[in-house]
Write a protein that holds these residues in place. Structure first.
Motif, PDB file in Angstrom:
ATOM      1  N   ARG A 138      -9.205  -2.055  -6.130  1.00 39.69           N
ATOM      2  CA  ARG A 138      -8.048  -1.159  -6.037  1.00 39.69           C
ATOM      3  C   ARG A 138      -7.020  -1.753  -5.074  1.00 39.69           C
ATOM      4  O   ARG A 138      -5.811  -1.707  -5.321  1.00 39.69           O
ATOM      5  N   LEU A 139      -7.512  -2.323  -3.982  1.00 42.04           N
ATOM      6  CA  LEU A 139      -6.617  -2.964  -3.023  1.00 42.04           C
ATOM      7  C   LEU A 139      -6.115  -4.309  -3.542  1.00 42.04           C
ATOM      8  O   LEU A 139      -4.924  -4.621  -3.460  1.00 42.04           O
ATOM      9  N   LEU A 199     -10.948  -0.972   7.805  1.00 45.13           N
ATOM     10  CA  LEU A 199      -9.908  -1.493   6.928  1.00 45.13           C
ATOM     11  C   LEU A 199      -8.909  -0.396   6.564  1.00 45.13           C
ATOM     12  O   LEU A 199      -7.688  -0.621   6.569  1.00 45.13           O
ATOM     13  N   ILE A 200      -9.422   0.793   6.269  1.00 41.64           N
ATOM     14  CA  ILE A 200      -8.535   1.917   5.931  1.00 41.64           C
ATOM     15  C   ILE A 200      -7.645   2.270   7.121  1.00 41.64           C
ATOM     16  O   ILE A 200      -6.438   2.518   6.957  1.00 41.64           O
ATOM     17  N   ARG A 201      -8.220   2.285   8.314  1.00 40.09           N
ATOM     18  CA  ARG A 201      -7.395   2.592   9.498  1.00 40.09           C
ATOM     19  C   ARG A 201      -6.307   1.536   9.696  1.00 40.09           C
ATOM     20  O   ARG A 201      -5.175   1.866  10.078  1.00 40.09           O
ATOM     21  N   ALA A 202      -6.639   0.278   9.433  1.00 38.99           N
ATOM     22  CA  ALA A 202      -5.634  -0.782   9.557  1.00 38.99           C
ATOM     23  C   ALA A 202      -4.537  -0.614   8.507  1.00 38.99           C
ATOM     24  O   ALA A 202      -3.356  -0.853   8.783  1.00 38.99           O
ATOM     25  N   LEU A 203      -4.908  -0.186   7.311  1.00 40.63           N
ATOM     26  CA  LEU A 203      -3.905   0.083   6.278  1.00 40.63           C
ATOM     27  C   LEU A 203      -2.985   1.222   6.702  1.00 40.63           C
ATOM     28  O   LEU A 203      -1.765   1.160   6.517  1.00 40.63           O
ATOM     29  N   GLU A 204      -3.565   2.263   7.270  1.00 38.21           N
ATOM     30  CA  GLU A 204      -2.766   3.419   7.688  1.00 38.21           C
ATOM     31  C   GLU A 204      -1.803   3.065   8.811  1.00 38.21           C
ATOM     32  O   GLU A 204      -0.692   3.610   8.878  1.00 38.21           O
ATOM     33  N   SER A 205      -2.210   2.149   9.682  1.00 38.97           N
ATOM     34  CA  SER A 205      -1.352   1.777  10.811  1.00 38.97           C
ATOM     35  C   SER A 205      -0.394   0.637  10.474  1.00 38.97           C
ATOM     36  O   SER A 205       0.457   0.277  11.294  1.00 38.97           O
ATOM     37  N   GLY A 206      -0.554   0.058   9.271  1.00 34.93           N
ATOM     38  CA  GLY A 206       0.321  -1.040   8.872  1.00 34.93           C
ATOM     39  C   GLY A 206      -0.020  -2.367   9.517  1.00 34.93           C
ATOM     40  O   GLY A 206       0.815  -3.278   9.551  1.00 34.93           O
ATOM     41  N   ILE A 241       0.828  -1.201   0.000  1.00 31.35           N
ATOM     42  CA  ILE A 241       0.000   0.000   0.000  1.00 31.35           C
ATOM     43  C   ILE A 241       0.866   1.256   0.000  1.00 31.35           C
ATOM     44  O   ILE A 241       1.989   1.255   0.518  1.00 31.35           O
ATOM     45  N   THR A 242       0.361   2.314  -0.608  1.00 34.83           N
ATOM     46  CA  THR A 242       1.013   3.623  -0.576  1.00 34.83           C
ATOM     47  C   THR A 242       0.006   4.643  -0.066  1.00 34.83           C
ATOM     48  O   THR A 242      -1.208   4.400  -0.056  1.00 34.83           O
ATOM     49  N   ARG A 243       0.502   5.801   0.327  1.00 38.65           N
ATOM     50  CA  ARG A 243      -0.399   6.846   0.819  1.00 38.65           C
ATOM     51  C   ARG A 243      -1.352   7.305  -0.286  1.00 38.65           C
ATOM     52  O   ARG A 243      -2.515   7.616  -0.025  1.00 38.65           O
ATOM     53  N   ASP A 244      -0.856   7.337  -1.519  1.00 39.59           N
ATOM     54  CA  ASP A 244      -1.718   7.747  -2.629  1.00 39.59           C
ATOM     55  C   ASP A 244      -2.884   6.780  -2.811  1.00 39.59           C
ATOM     56  O   ASP A 244      -4.022   7.201  -3.069  1.00 39.59           O
ATOM     57  N   VAL A 245      -2.619   5.494  -2.686  1.00 39.88           N
ATOM     58  CA  VAL A 245      -3.691   4.509  -2.839  1.00 39.88           C
ATOM     59  C   VAL A 245      -4.678   4.615  -1.679  1.00 39.88           C
ATOM     60  O   VAL A 245      -5.890   4.475  -1.873  1.00 39.88           O
ATOM     61  N   ILE A 246      -4.187   4.881  -0.485  1.00 42.66           N
ATOM     62  CA  ILE A 246      -5.093   5.066   0.656  1.00 42.66           C
ATOM     63  C   ILE A 246      -6.036   6.236   0.399  1.00 42.66           C
ATOM     64  O   ILE A 246      -7.238   6.163   0.685  1.00 42.66           O
ATOM     65  N   VAL A 247      -5.508   7.314  -0.166  1.00 36.01           N
ATOM     66  CA  VAL A 247      -6.360   8.462  -0.511  1.00 36.01           C
ATOM     67  C   VAL A 247      -7.428   8.039  -1.520  1.00 36.01           C
ATOM     68  O   VAL A 247      -8.605   8.407  -1.401  1.00 36.01           O
TER      69      VAL A 247
END
Length: 227
Positions: free
Chosen positions: A149-150, A194-201, A112-118
């Motif tokens: 996308r994920l 899910l997004i929060r888990a992606l952000e926290s790794g 994952i990248t920050r751009d994809v999270i956005v």
């Protein structure tokens, strides 16, 4: 009977992608988004007319979709339809999706990248806006975009093909869920967690939240089928 939703997938005749592949993608997207209702018959010529192409590329695309069990040919009249969905088949789809999609999410989370999270946040915002307006088409497009996308980050082509085939088979029946329950009765999905888990790794949490998201969506389909 035509399917106006197919004209949402315009074909680029001068594109490098072959017309056969474009027709297949257009029909596949229409199935995933529930544009062709379960049990309704449709002819090759009708599909060709909707896409403004000759029957030949449609015939090839249909062969692929029949092989993926997304369409079936009726022996009595040689027309096509989305296969009916039994409880047994739905339970098989549920089991398969719960196995492959959390794994794709887990693998995708590692790239994952920050751009994809956005972009995922934008997908989820579009999804929620569509729900609030009762926009079924908008919801289904945004939900598909969010998931794949994920999944596309996973670099796991075998798993990705499996997931897409499962969505081809289940997409038309999600439309049935909306028809019976409406958008306002849908439970909260697990996209925000899910997004929060992606952000926290937290990759394990990504897998868990995706499993819960898939399970609850398929349970709705099971309830609609029984109802």
């Amino acid at each position: 009977m035509g399917y106006p939703g197919l004209n949402q997938f315009p074909l680029a005749m001068d594109d490098e992608t072959s017309i056969h592949d474009q027709v297949y993608e257009a029909l596949a997207e229409s199935l995933i988004q529930g544009q062709i209702p379960p049990g309704k018959s449709v002819s090759l010529r009708t599909l060709a007319n909707e896409l403004n192409v000759s029957p030949m590329p449609v015939r090839e695309a249909v062969r692929r979709l029949i092989a993926q069990k997304a369409l079936e040919l009726q022996p009595s009249n040689k027309r096509l339809r989305v296969p009916s969905l039994s409880e047994n088949r739905l339970l098989q789809l549920m089991t398969a999706r719960q196995w492959v999609e959390p794994e794709l999410a887990f693998l995708g989370a590692q790239k994952i990248t920050r751009d994809v999270i956005v972009e995922l946040k934008n997908d989820d915002e579009r999804l929620m806006a569509a729900l609030s307006k009762g926009d079924v088409d908008g919801y289904m497009k945004a939900n598909y975009a969010f998931h794949f996308r994920l999944y596309n980050l996973a670099e796991a082509d075998l798993f990705l093909d499996m997931a897409r085939t499962l969505w081809l088979q289940s997409g038309p029946f999600m439309r049935v869920v909306f028809g019976r329950l409406g958008t306002v009765q849908l439970p909260q999905d697990h996209h925000q967690e899910l997004i929060r888990a992606l952000e926290s790794g937290d990759h394990a949490a990504v897998r868990q939240h995706m499993a819960e998201d898939v399970h609850e969506g398929m349970e709705l389909m099971l309830e609609a089928l029984k109802g």
